[in-house]
Motif scaffolding. Structure first.
Motif, PDB file in Angstrom:
ATOM      1  N   GLU A 184      40.267  31.433   0.564  1.00 58.73           N
ATOM      2  CA  GLU A 184      40.021  29.989   0.453  1.00 58.73           C
ATOM      3  C   GLU A 184      40.257  29.272   1.771  1.00 58.73           C
ATOM      4  O   GLU A 184      39.470  28.381   2.139  1.00 58.73           O
ATOM      5  N   ARG A 185      41.317  29.638   2.543  1.00 62.63           N
ATOM      6  CA  ARG A 185      41.610  28.929   3.788  1.00 62.63           C
ATOM      7  C   ARG A 185      40.492  29.142   4.807  1.00 62.63           C
ATOM      8  O   ARG A 185      40.011  28.174   5.410  1.00 62.63           O
ATOM      9  N   GLU A 186      40.033  30.390   4.994  1.00 60.58           N
ATOM     10  CA  GLU A 186      38.971  30.653   5.947  1.00 60.58           C
ATOM     11  C   GLU A 186      37.673  29.955   5.527  1.00 60.58           C
ATOM     12  O   GLU A 186      36.936  29.424   6.363  1.00 60.58           O
ATOM     13  N   ARG A 187      37.418  29.959   4.214  1.00 61.39           N
ATOM     14  CA  ARG A 187      36.219  29.306   3.722  1.00 61.39           C
ATOM     15  C   ARG A 187      36.244  27.810   4.000  1.00 61.39           C
ATOM     16  O   ARG A 187      35.245  27.224   4.431  1.00 61.39           O
ATOM     17  N   GLU A 188      37.393  27.169   3.833  1.00 57.77           N
ATOM     18  CA  GLU A 188      37.476  25.728   4.074  1.00 57.77           C
ATOM     19  C   GLU A 188      37.409  25.415   5.563  1.00 57.77           C
ATOM     20  O   GLU A 188      36.824  24.408   5.961  1.00 57.77           O
ATOM     21  N   ILE A 189      37.996  26.292   6.403  1.00 56.07           N
ATOM     22  CA  ILE A 189      37.918  26.078   7.851  1.00 56.07           C
ATOM     23  C   ILE A 189      36.457  26.110   8.311  1.00 56.07           C
ATOM     24  O   ILE A 189      36.021  25.262   9.095  1.00 56.07           O
ATOM     25  N   LEU A 190      35.719  27.084   7.815  1.00 56.01           N
ATOM     26  CA  LEU A 190      34.292  27.159   8.180  1.00 56.01           C
ATOM     27  C   LEU A 190      33.543  25.930   7.681  1.00 56.01           C
ATOM     28  O   LEU A 190      32.655  25.403   8.370  1.00 56.01           O
ATOM     29  N   TYR A 191      33.877  25.473   6.483  1.00 55.68           N
ATOM     30  CA  TYR A 191      33.201  24.289   5.944  1.00 55.68           C
ATOM     31  C   TYR A 191      33.469  23.074   6.812  1.00 55.68           C
ATOM     32  O   TYR A 191      32.537  22.323   7.150  1.00 55.68           O
ATOM     33  N   LEU A 192      34.737  22.857   7.190  1.00 52.14           N
ATOM     34  CA  LEU A 192      35.067  21.695   8.014  1.00 52.14           C
ATOM     35  C   LEU A 192      34.415  21.781   9.389  1.00 52.14           C
ATOM     36  O   LEU A 192      33.983  20.767   9.946  1.00 52.14           O
ATOM     37  N   ARG A 193      34.296  22.997   9.924  1.00 50.89           N
ATOM     38  CA  ARG A 193      33.748  23.133  11.287  1.00 50.89           C
ATOM     39  C   ARG A 193      32.236  22.984  11.305  1.00 50.89           C
ATOM     40  O   ARG A 193      31.692  22.275  12.173  1.00 50.89           O
ATOM     41  N   PHE A 211      30.035  22.207   8.521  1.00 51.00           N
ATOM     42  CA  PHE A 211      29.367  21.271   7.621  1.00 51.00           C
ATOM     43  C   PHE A 211      29.900  19.852   7.773  1.00 51.00           C
ATOM     44  O   PHE A 211      29.171  18.893   7.539  1.00 51.00           O
ATOM     45  N   ARG A 212      31.170  19.725   8.178  1.00 53.00           N
ATOM     46  CA  ARG A 212      31.739  18.390   8.424  1.00 53.00           C
ATOM     47  C   ARG A 212      31.832  18.064   9.902  1.00 53.00           C
ATOM     48  O   ARG A 212      32.169  16.949  10.276  1.00 53.00           O
ATOM     49  N   ASP A 213      31.494  19.048  10.738  1.00 50.32           N
ATOM     50  CA  ASP A 213      31.452  18.874  12.199  1.00 50.32           C
ATOM     51  C   ASP A 213      32.796  18.415  12.772  1.00 50.32           C
ATOM     52  O   ASP A 213      32.853  17.619  13.714  1.00 50.32           O
ATOM     53  N   MET A 214      33.867  18.931  12.237  1.00 56.50           N
ATOM     54  CA  MET A 214      35.196  18.600  12.756  1.00 56.50           C
ATOM     55  C   MET A 214      35.511  19.508  13.942  1.00 56.50           C
ATOM     56  O   MET A 214      35.101  20.660  13.980  1.00 56.50           O
ATOM     57  N   THR A 215      36.267  19.008  14.899  1.00 58.64           N
ATOM     58  CA  THR A 215      36.664  19.808  16.060  1.00 58.64           C
ATOM     59  C   THR A 215      37.745  20.794  15.652  1.00 58.64           C
ATOM     60  O   THR A 215      38.421  20.629  14.620  1.00 58.64           O
ATOM     61  N   GLN A 216      37.924  21.806  16.486  1.00 55.97           N
ATOM     62  CA  GLN A 216      38.942  22.806  16.189  1.00 55.97           C
ATOM     63  C   GLN A 216      40.347  22.198  16.236  1.00 55.97           C
ATOM     64  O   GLN A 216      41.226  22.595  15.453  1.00 55.97           O
ATOM     65  N   SER A 217      40.568  21.233  17.130  1.00 56.68           N
ATOM     66  CA  SER A 217      41.888  20.586  17.207  1.00 56.68           C
ATOM     67  C   SER A 217      42.171  19.796  15.934  1.00 56.68           C
ATOM     68  O   SER A 217      43.309  19.799  15.430  1.00 56.68           O
ATOM     69  N   ARG A 236      40.315  31.829  16.602  1.00 56.03           N
ATOM     70  CA  ARG A 236      40.264  33.247  16.259  1.00 56.03           C
ATOM     71  C   ARG A 236      39.782  33.451  14.822  1.00 56.03           C
ATOM     72  O   ARG A 236      39.000  34.368  14.545  1.00 56.03           O
ATOM     73  N   LEU A 237      40.233  32.577  13.888  1.00 54.03           N
ATOM     74  CA  LEU A 237      39.801  32.696  12.504  1.00 54.03           C
ATOM     75  C   LEU A 237      38.287  32.490  12.367  1.00 54.03           C
ATOM     76  O   LEU A 237      37.603  33.229  11.644  1.00 54.03           O
ATOM     77  N   ILE A 238      37.778  31.472  13.064  1.00 58.98           N
ATOM     78  CA  ILE A 238      36.337  31.184  12.996  1.00 58.98           C
ATOM     79  C   ILE A 238      35.536  32.356  13.565  1.00 58.98           C
ATOM     80  O   ILE A 238      34.555  32.812  12.964  1.00 58.98           O
ATOM     81  N   SER A 239      35.928  32.875  14.722  1.00 60.57           N
ATOM     82  CA  SER A 239      35.207  33.986  15.348  1.00 60.57           C
ATOM     83  C   SER A 239      35.246  35.221  14.474  1.00 60.57           C
ATOM     84  O   SER A 239      34.231  35.924  14.301  1.00 60.57           O
ATOM     85  N   ARG A 240      36.422  35.515  13.891  1.00 63.05           N
ATOM     86  CA  ARG A 240      36.562  36.709  13.064  1.00 63.05           C
ATOM     87  C   ARG A 240      35.708  36.601  11.797  1.00 63.05           C
ATOM     88  O   ARG A 240      35.033  37.554  11.410  1.00 63.05           O
ATOM     89  N   CYS A 241      35.727  35.430  11.151  1.00 61.61           N
ATOM     90  CA  CYS A 241      34.937  35.259   9.923  1.00 61.61           C
ATOM     91  C   CYS A 241      33.438  35.362  10.199  1.00 61.61           C
ATOM     92  O   CYS A 241      32.700  36.012   9.446  1.00 61.61           O
ATOM     93  N   CYS A 242      33.013  34.723  11.262  1.00 60.14           N
ATOM     94  CA  CYS A 242      31.576  34.762  11.587  1.00 60.14           C
ATOM     95  C   CYS A 242      31.124  36.169  11.926  1.00 60.14           C
ATOM     96  O   CYS A 242      30.034  36.601  11.509  1.00 60.14           O
ATOM     97  N   ARG A 243      31.974  36.907  12.684  1.00 57.49           N
ATOM     98  CA  ARG A 243      31.604  38.271  13.039  1.00 57.49           C
ATOM     99  C   ARG A 243      31.531  39.161  11.802  1.00 57.49           C
ATOM    100  O   ARG A 243      30.609  39.960  11.640  1.00 57.49           O
ATOM    101  N   ARG A 244      32.481  39.003  10.874  1.00 55.00           N
ATOM    102  CA  ARG A 244      32.501  39.814   9.665  1.00 55.00           C
ATOM    103  C   ARG A 244      31.288  39.519   8.778  1.00 55.00           C
ATOM    104  O   ARG A 244      30.645  40.440   8.280  1.00 55.00           O
ATOM    105  N   ILE A 245      30.987  38.237   8.621  1.00 59.11           N
ATOM    106  CA  ILE A 245      29.836  37.877   7.779  1.00 59.11           C
ATOM    107  C   ILE A 245      28.534  38.399   8.382  1.00 59.11           C
ATOM    108  O   ILE A 245      27.663  38.918   7.677  1.00 59.11           O
ATOM    109  N   ARG A 246      28.410  38.291   9.710  1.00 62.59           N
ATOM    110  CA  ARG A 246      27.173  38.767  10.369  1.00 62.59           C
ATOM    111  C   ARG A 246      27.013  40.269  10.150  1.00 62.59           C
ATOM    112  O   ARG A 246      25.914  40.748   9.824  1.00 62.59           O
ATOM    113  N   GLU A 247      28.077  41.021  10.309  1.00 62.82           N
ATOM    114  CA  GLU A 247      28.000  42.474  10.125  1.00 62.82           C
ATOM    115  C   GLU A 247      27.659  42.827   8.681  1.00 62.82           C
ATOM    116  O   GLU A 247      26.855  43.735   8.423  1.00 62.82           O
TER     117      GLU A 247
END
Length: 267
Positions: free
Chosen positions: A217-226, A228-234, A249-260
């Motif tokens: 749930e946490r990784e999913r919400e981070i991706l949503y905020l980044r 879909f809501r266009d929030m900055t990483q800070s 690191r969480l965003i990069s890891r999730c995106c890499r895993r989903i792409r693979e």
């Protein structure tokens, strides 16, 4: 006293350009393949070429050049010479005319139609066209009605409408032609649709949807905020009480895993 057929062209010639080649045909069928056979064959073809040209002339002013029509007619003549059997006792002309005419009609059917329509509709087009030309002499000042065309051509009104539509299918307008009823200066090419790039986005979105749903749930919400809501990483880091580096690191890891995972699914 009985009479016996002596071969081709025994009937009275129906036109000045129908030569008497009976003897040449009888000689041709007795000759084996070789130079002498080819010479006789060429002599017969040359003798009948004026008739082929006359038949080609019947189809002028239909969108094809006269020279091309003559070449097609000559091809039909050659086929007629090769297939003709003088032993049957029929005049060569009676065999050659439908053969040459059929070759020209096939040329129009196979090469001259911009939009392909069934053979039956092409025949309807020809009957409607001829009926229209004949009726134009009896009803001057206006175009024949569908009912008049149907009665004259012995067709149903539905068949006449199909033939009339086919009249517009023989040739196509240029894409530079002005669009009917459109704004001034608009061409047909301006109203053509193009590939929608958003379609690729739909495919990609559907492909990643189940993988996103499987994330914690946490990784999913981070991706949503980044994304879909266009929030900055800070801002995201402040929201979750973690460092910006951790968010990155969480965003990069999730995106890499989903792409693979998506690429594996596609393979």
């Amino acid at each position: 006293m009985s009479t016996r057929s002596t071969g081709t062209n025994t009937k009275r010639r129906s036109h000045p350009d129908t030569p008497d080649t009976a003897e040449a045909f009888r000689a041709l069928v007795t000759l084996p393949p070789g130079p002498q056979h080819d010479t006789v064959r060429e002599r017969i073809v040359e003798a009948w070429l004026p008739m082929a040209d006359r038949l080609a002339g019947r189809f002028r002013n239909r969108g094809e050049s006269t020279e091309d029509l003559r070449q097609v007619a000559a091809l039909g003549l050659v086929k007629a010479v090769d297939r003709y059997d003088p032993g049957r006792g029929n005049a060569f002309e009676s065999y050659a005319v439908p053969t040459i005419t059929g070759e020209i009609k096939r040329h129009f059917r196979d090469h001259m139609w911009t939009v392909h329509v069934p053979r039956r509709v092409q025949d309807l087009r020809n009957r409607v066209r001829v009926a229209g030309q004949e009726l134009a002499q009896t009803v001057p000042g206006r175009r024949p009605t569908v009912a008049e065309l149907a009665a004259h051509a012995c067709l149903s009104e539905e068949e006449v409408r199909a033939g009339l539509e086919a009249l517009e299918s023989f040739s196509a307008l240029s894409l530079d032609a002005e669009a009917s009823g459109g704004a001034d200066g608009w061409a047909l090419g301006d109203v053509l649709g193009t590939a929608d790039p958003a379609l690729d986005v739909v495919v990609d979105r559907e492909a990643v949807k189940p993988r996103l749903a499987a994330l914690p749930e946490r990784e999913r919400e981070i991706l949503y905020l980044r994304f879909f809501r266009d929030m900055t990483q800070s801002r995201i880091a402040e929201e979750f009480g973690i460092s910006q580096m951790h968010v990155s690191r969480l965003i990069s890891r999730c995106c890499r895993r989903i792409r693979e995972q998506v690429l594996e699914d596609a393979a």
